[in-house]
Design a protein around this motif. Structure first.
Motif, PDB file in Angstrom:
ATOM      1  N   ALA A 213     -56.406  21.098  -1.928  1.00  9.59           N
ATOM      2  CA  ALA A 213     -57.603  21.947  -1.913  1.00  9.59           C
ATOM      3  C   ALA A 213     -58.894  21.156  -1.818  1.00  9.59           C
ATOM      4  CB  ALA A 213     -57.631  22.835  -3.150  1.00  9.59           C
ATOM      5  N   GLY A 214     -58.820  19.840  -1.704  1.00  8.28           N
ATOM      6  CA  GLY A 214     -60.011  19.029  -1.515  1.00  8.28           C
ATOM      7  C   GLY A 214     -60.982  19.138  -2.663  1.00  8.28           C
ATOM      8  N   ALA A 215     -62.257  19.424  -2.345  1.00 12.34           N
ATOM      9  CA  ALA A 215     -63.293  19.486  -3.376  1.00 12.34           C
ATOM     10  C   ALA A 215     -63.068  20.640  -4.348  1.00 12.34           C
ATOM     11  CB  ALA A 215     -64.665  19.611  -2.726  1.00 12.34           C
ATOM     12  N   MET A 216     -62.273  21.626  -3.966  1.00  8.65           N
ATOM     13  CA  MET A 216     -61.976  22.748  -4.863  1.00  8.65           C
ATOM     14  C   MET A 216     -60.744  22.477  -5.732  1.00  8.65           C
ATOM     15  SD  MET A 216     -64.182  25.189  -4.722  1.00  8.65           S
ATOM     16  CE  MET A 216     -63.273  26.608  -5.345  1.00  8.65           C
ATOM     17  N   ALA A 217     -60.114  21.342  -5.549  1.00  7.64           N
ATOM     18  CA  ALA A 217     -58.888  21.042  -6.282  1.00  7.64           C
ATOM     19  C   ALA A 217     -59.034  21.097  -7.798  1.00  7.64           C
ATOM     20  CB  ALA A 217     -58.344  19.678  -5.853  1.00  7.64           C
ATOM     21  N   PRO A 218     -60.174  20.688  -8.391  1.00  7.37           N
ATOM     22  CA  PRO A 218     -60.290  20.776  -9.853  1.00  7.37           C
ATOM     23  C   PRO A 218     -60.161  22.194 -10.393  1.00  7.37           C
ATOM     24  CG  PRO A 218     -61.994  19.340  -8.954  1.00  7.37           C
ATOM     25  CD  PRO A 218     -61.346  20.016  -7.790  1.00  7.37           C
ATOM     26  N   ALA A 219     -60.255  23.190  -9.508  1.00  6.86           N
ATOM     27  CA  ALA A 219     -60.134  24.582  -9.954  1.00  6.86           C
ATOM     28  C   ALA A 219     -58.694  25.055 -10.022  1.00  6.86           C
ATOM     29  CB  ALA A 219     -60.926  25.495  -9.011  1.00  6.86           C
ATOM     30  N   GLY A 220     -57.732  24.305  -9.413  1.00  7.27           N
ATOM     31  CA  GLY A 220     -56.378  24.840  -9.444  1.00  7.27           C
ATOM     32  C   GLY A 220     -55.315  24.060  -8.707  1.00  7.27           C
ATOM     33  N   GLN A 221     -55.426  22.740  -8.637  1.00  7.12           N
ATOM     34  CA  GLN A 221     -54.532  21.954  -7.795  1.00  7.12           C
ATOM     35  C   GLN A 221     -53.194  21.593  -8.437  1.00  7.12           C
ATOM     36  OE1 GLN A 221     -55.210  20.918  -4.532  1.00  7.12           O
ATOM     37  NE2 GLN A 221     -53.113  20.172  -4.475  1.00  7.12           N
ATOM     38  N   LEU A 222     -53.142  21.425  -9.747  1.00  8.88           N
ATOM     39  CA  LEU A 222     -52.032  20.701 -10.366  1.00  8.88           C
ATOM     40  C   LEU A 222     -50.712  21.475 -10.402  1.00  8.88           C
ATOM     41  CD1 LEU A 222     -53.833  18.942 -13.354  1.00  8.88           C
ATOM     42  CD2 LEU A 222     -53.256  18.004 -11.099  1.00  8.88           C
ATOM     43  N   TRP A 223     -49.636  20.695 -10.477  1.00  6.99           N
ATOM     44  CA  TRP A 223     -48.273  21.164 -10.691  1.00  6.99           C
ATOM     45  C   TRP A 223     -47.801  20.607 -12.026  1.00  6.99           C
ATOM     46  CZ3 TRP A 223     -44.912  23.364  -6.685  1.00  6.99           C
ATOM     47  CH2 TRP A 223     -45.579  23.610  -5.475  1.00  6.99           C
ATOM     48  N   SER A 224     -46.969  21.375 -12.735  1.00  6.42           N
ATOM     49  CA  SER A 224     -46.456  20.881 -14.005  1.00  6.42           C
ATOM     50  C   SER A 224     -45.153  21.589 -14.339  1.00  6.42           C
ATOM     51  CB  SER A 224     -47.492  21.072 -15.118  1.00  6.42           C
ATOM     52  OG  SER A 224     -47.149  20.330 -16.278  1.00  6.42           O
ATOM     53  N   CYS A 225     -44.647  21.315 -15.531  1.00  3.64           N
ATOM     54  CA  CYS A 225     -43.340  21.818 -15.940  1.00  3.64           C
ATOM     55  C   CYS A 225     -43.389  22.246 -17.408  1.00  3.64           C
ATOM     56  CB  CYS A 225     -42.271  20.744 -15.727  1.00  3.64           C
ATOM     57  SG  CYS A 225     -42.552  19.245 -16.699  1.00  3.64           S
ATOM     58  N   ILE A 226     -42.309  22.843 -17.861  1.00  4.24           N
ATOM     59  CA  ILE A 226     -42.238  23.331 -19.243  1.00  4.24           C
ATOM     60  C   ILE A 226     -42.469  22.201 -20.238  1.00  4.24           C
ATOM     61  CG2 ILE A 226     -40.651  24.229 -20.990  1.00  4.24           C
ATOM     62  CD1 ILE A 226     -41.690  26.424 -19.212  1.00  4.24           C
ATOM     63  N   ASP A 227     -41.814  21.066 -20.060  1.00  2.00           N
ATOM     64  CA  ASP A 227     -41.949  19.973 -21.026  1.00  2.00           C
ATOM     65  C   ASP A 227     -43.401  19.532 -21.175  1.00  2.00           C
ATOM     66  OD1 ASP A 227     -39.318  19.875 -21.779  1.00  2.00           O
ATOM     67  OD2 ASP A 227     -38.795  18.127 -20.554  1.00  2.00           O
ATOM     68  N   ASP A 228     -44.085  19.320 -20.038  1.00  2.00           N
ATOM     69  CA  ASP A 228     -45.465  18.840 -20.104  1.00  2.00           C
ATOM     70  C   ASP A 228     -46.403  19.907 -20.660  1.00  2.00           C
ATOM     71  OD1 ASP A 228     -44.511  16.528 -19.003  1.00  2.00           O
ATOM     72  OD2 ASP A 228     -45.935  16.465 -17.336  1.00  2.00           O
ATOM     73  N   LEU A 229     -46.196  21.151 -20.248  1.00  2.00           N
ATOM     74  CA  LEU A 229     -47.097  22.199 -20.710  1.00  2.00           C
ATOM     75  C   LEU A 229     -46.859  22.558 -22.174  1.00  2.00           C
ATOM     76  CD1 LEU A 229     -47.321  24.531 -17.605  1.00  2.00           C
ATOM     77  CD2 LEU A 229     -48.980  22.855 -18.413  1.00  2.00           C
ATOM     78  N   ALA A 230     -45.671  22.294 -22.683  1.00  2.00           N
ATOM     79  CA  ALA A 230     -45.453  22.457 -24.124  1.00  2.00           C
ATOM     80  C   ALA A 230     -46.351  21.486 -24.893  1.00  2.00           C
ATOM     81  CB  ALA A 230     -43.987  22.226 -24.468  1.00  2.00           C
ATOM     82  N   GLY A 287     -52.968  30.886 -14.922  1.00  2.00           N
ATOM     83  CA  GLY A 287     -53.137  30.220 -13.637  1.00  2.00           C
ATOM     84  C   GLY A 287     -52.435  30.995 -12.541  1.00  2.00           C
ATOM     85  N   SER A 288     -53.040  31.025 -11.363  1.00  2.00           N
ATOM     86  CA  SER A 288     -52.378  31.632 -10.219  1.00  2.00           C
ATOM     87  C   SER A 288     -52.821  30.929  -8.950  1.00  2.00           C
ATOM     88  CB  SER A 288     -52.704  33.127 -10.130  1.00  2.00           C
ATOM     89  OG  SER A 288     -54.066  33.335  -9.821  1.00  2.00           O
ATOM     90  N   MET A 289     -51.872  30.706  -8.105  1.00  2.00           N
ATOM     91  CA  MET A 289     -52.103  30.240  -6.740  1.00  2.00           C
ATOM     92  C   MET A 289     -51.120  31.002  -5.871  1.00  2.00           C
ATOM     93  SD  MET A 289     -54.567  27.958  -6.583  1.00  2.00           S
ATOM     94  CE  MET A 289     -54.377  26.876  -5.172  1.00  2.00           C
ATOM     95  N   PRO A 290     -51.367  31.136  -4.578  1.00  2.00           N
ATOM     96  CA  PRO A 290     -50.395  31.841  -3.740  1.00  2.00           C
ATOM     97  C   PRO A 290     -48.982  31.296  -3.962  1.00  2.00           C
ATOM     98  CG  PRO A 290     -52.385  31.401  -2.499  1.00  2.00           C
ATOM     99  CD  PRO A 290     -52.541  30.692  -3.809  1.00  2.00           C
ATOM    100  N   GLY A 291     -48.097  32.176  -4.426  1.00  2.00           N
ATOM    101  CA  GLY A 291     -46.718  31.779  -4.690  1.00  2.00           C
ATOM    102  C   GLY A 291     -46.419  31.423  -6.123  1.00  2.00           C
ATOM    103  N   PHE A 292     -47.438  31.419  -6.997  1.00  2.00           N
ATOM    104  CA  PHE A 292     -47.207  30.953  -8.364  1.00  2.00           C
ATOM    105  C   PHE A 292     -48.063  31.698  -9.383  1.00  2.00           C
ATOM    106  CE2 PHE A 292     -46.010  27.355  -5.720  1.00  2.00           C
ATOM    107  CZ  PHE A 292     -44.782  27.011  -6.264  1.00  2.00           C
ATOM    108  N   LEU A 293     -47.489  31.877 -10.575  1.00  2.00           N
ATOM    109  CA  LEU A 293     -48.196  32.375 -11.744  1.00  2.00           C
ATOM    110  C   LEU A 293     -47.837  31.482 -12.930  1.00  2.00           C
ATOM    111  CD1 LEU A 293     -47.480  36.188 -11.286  1.00  2.00           C
ATOM    112  CD2 LEU A 293     -49.698  35.063 -10.965  1.00  2.00           C
ATOM    113  N   ALA A 294     -48.803  31.230 -13.800  1.00  2.00           N
ATOM    114  CA  ALA A 294     -48.558  30.337 -14.938  1.00  2.00           C
ATOM    115  C   ALA A 294     -49.426  30.761 -16.105  1.00  2.00           C
ATOM    116  CB  ALA A 294     -48.860  28.890 -14.552  1.00  2.00           C
ATOM    117  N   CYS A 295     -48.995  30.423 -17.305  1.00  2.00           N
ATOM    118  CA  CYS A 295     -49.794  30.731 -18.498  1.00  2.00           C
ATOM    119  C   CYS A 295     -49.374  29.822 -19.647  1.00  2.00           C
ATOM    120  CB  CYS A 295     -49.615  32.193 -18.903  1.00  2.00           C
ATOM    121  SG  CYS A 295     -50.683  32.703 -20.287  1.00  2.00           S
TER     122      CYS A 295
END
Length: 453
Positions: A213-230, A287-295
């Motif tokens: 997402a370039g300059a907009m990446a700080p708004a929603g770029q990252l990927w993560s998993c259950i272990d890290d988000l715990a 969090g939401s991006m096309p194809g994904f929802l997270a909380c």
């Protein structure tokens, strides 16, 4: 957790995955800083997702960026009231403050001009900034809550300039690495979920694009998993390690603004989303991006939190699911209070305790651990606050009406506590003690019956 609790949690996740038709749904419960339960339904690459399967986490990225901004504040590199111009000159909105950008009260447009940034590759900061003219300020700064993805693109640039690196490298070095979140990344690596849109009227799916997402990446770029988000959920609840002081994270959890578009159930702090659900006050972020929802959400009062990740554009009530998991865990297995044990107390503090009066209203002053004090009405509700010691008979208010105010002990000629001065309010051992410096003085005739008519 108990088998009955685990089955209840699993059934809630299974019901959400089936009714919402998510290709996969992973969830977990965190308690006292530890991941205590997790489960998944659906498939990723033909198998059930595990706790290290990556999902795109969307706007949860904002909270990580905000944590770096708060580190800069704690280091004295910036003040939350600083105008943007002080650190990122050359914008059309340089008078906006850092705090306004963090709390979505800046009035900046919600999305970057041009093509929808969540589905198209982004440009550079220079390109983003050149697209943000005066018309992109949609509301008077500070007027209202207006969620702004653009605002976090701007904060990413602020972080980059003050750290002399990219926002992503700053997040990696200052947040992810110290917290052991080693699987969180900006692009999918290893086993990861493909994002899908699910057809509303048929059981078929459409792959969603993934991009930088370039300059907009700080708004929603990252990927993560259950272990890290715990681990991140525990951080939001106060288990901050060496990354931030717990008081700073508590400040991030304070409501800077509420969303008054309807009955108040949610608000926003400094990079953290707030929700009032099931009688609990939760903090974290969706969090939401096309194809994904997270909380990720946690109840700091019980230290119970939850994580939920799905690879679908819509259909899953991601916040309600997460809130339900927290409530169910606490309802099925209420956390036990810590055992009470006698603790050493500075004898000099004991003489401060007991009954005080604000005018005629009685208050109790109690000692808390670490030399803190609690001042609360003796009867009913009212202005109650906790206070942290500053030294020299002074304490700083931490919450309630007196947050940020100073409580000072006034002593008599023998050195005994005589009155408390709290933000010009004088508390005395007896109501309106005439020997204390009560503002406005005390009638010389003292207490007496009402005069007859």
């Amino acid at each position: 957790m108990l088998p009955t609790t685990e089955f209840a949690l699993l059934r809630r996740v299974a019901t959400e995955q089936a009714s919402g038709r998510a290709p996969s749904l992973s969830a977990a419960v965190v308690r006292n800083g530890e991941l205590v339960w997790s489960a998944a339904r659906g498939e990723v690459d033909g198998a059930t997702p595990d706790n290290r399967t990556l999902y795109r986490i969307g706007s949860i990225t904002k909270s990580l960026v905000a944590a770096v901004v708060m580190r800069l504040r704690d280091e004295g590199r910036l003040d939350l009231n600083d105008p943007l111009d002080k650190h990122v000159p050359g914008t059309e909105f340089g008078g906006l403050t850092v705090a306004q950008l963090l709390a979505h009260t800046s009035g900046l447009t919600s999305e970057s001009p041009g093509a929808w940034w969540e589905r198209t590759p982004g440009g550079t900061w220079t390109e983003l900034n050149s697209s943000l003219g005066p018309n992109e300020l949609k509301h008077r700064p500070g007027r209202r809550f207006h969620y702004s993805n653009v605002g976090y693109g701007v904060l990413g640039e602020l972080v980059a300039r003050l750290r002399g690196t990219t926002w992503l490298q700053a997040v990696r070095e200052e947040i992810l690495r110290p917290l052991g979140m080693s699987h969180t990344t900006d692009r999918p690596e290893g086993r990861h979920a493909q994002g899908y849109a699910v057809h509303p009227f048929a059981d078929v799916v459409l792959p969603e694009p993934e991009h930088d997402a370039g300059a907009m990446a700080p708004a929603g770029q990252l990927w993560s998993c259950i272990d890290d988000l715990a681990r991140w959920t525990a951080f939001v609840g106060g288990d901050t390690g060496e990354v931030l002081h717990p008081d700073t994270v508590a400040e991030m959890r304070e409501a800077a603004v509420i969303d008054d578009s309807g009955p108040w159930t949610g608000g926003y702090g400094l990079g953290l989303q707030l929700a009032q659900v099931h009688g609990k006050r939760l903090a974290g972020h969706t969090g939401s991006m096309p194809g994904f929802l997270a909380c990720v959400m946690i109840d700091p009062a019980t230290r119970t939190g939850a994580v939920a990740l799905a690879n679908t554009t819509s259909g899953i009530g991601i916040l309600s699911l997460t809130a339900d998991l927290i409530a169910m865990a606490d309802d099925h297995e209420p956390p036990l209070p810590a055992e009470w044990r006698p603790a050493p107390v500075d004898p000099a503090l004991l003489e401060l305790t007991g009954l005080w009066h604000w005018g005629p209203a009685p208050y109790h002053l109690r000692i808390l651990p670490n030399g803190w004090l609690d001042l609360s009405p003796a009867v009913g509700t009212g202005r109650a606050s906790r206070f942290r010691p500053l030294g020299d008979d002074r304490w700083l208010g931490l919450d309630g009406y007196y947050a940020g105010e100073t409580l000072t002990v006034g002593r008599d000629s023998d050195g005994r506590p005589h009155y408390l001065d709290l933000a010009t309010f004088v508390f005395t051992r007896t109501p309106y003690d005439p020997t204390a410096p009560v503002p406005g003085g005390v009638d010389a005739a003292g207490w007496q019956p009402m005069p007859e008519r």
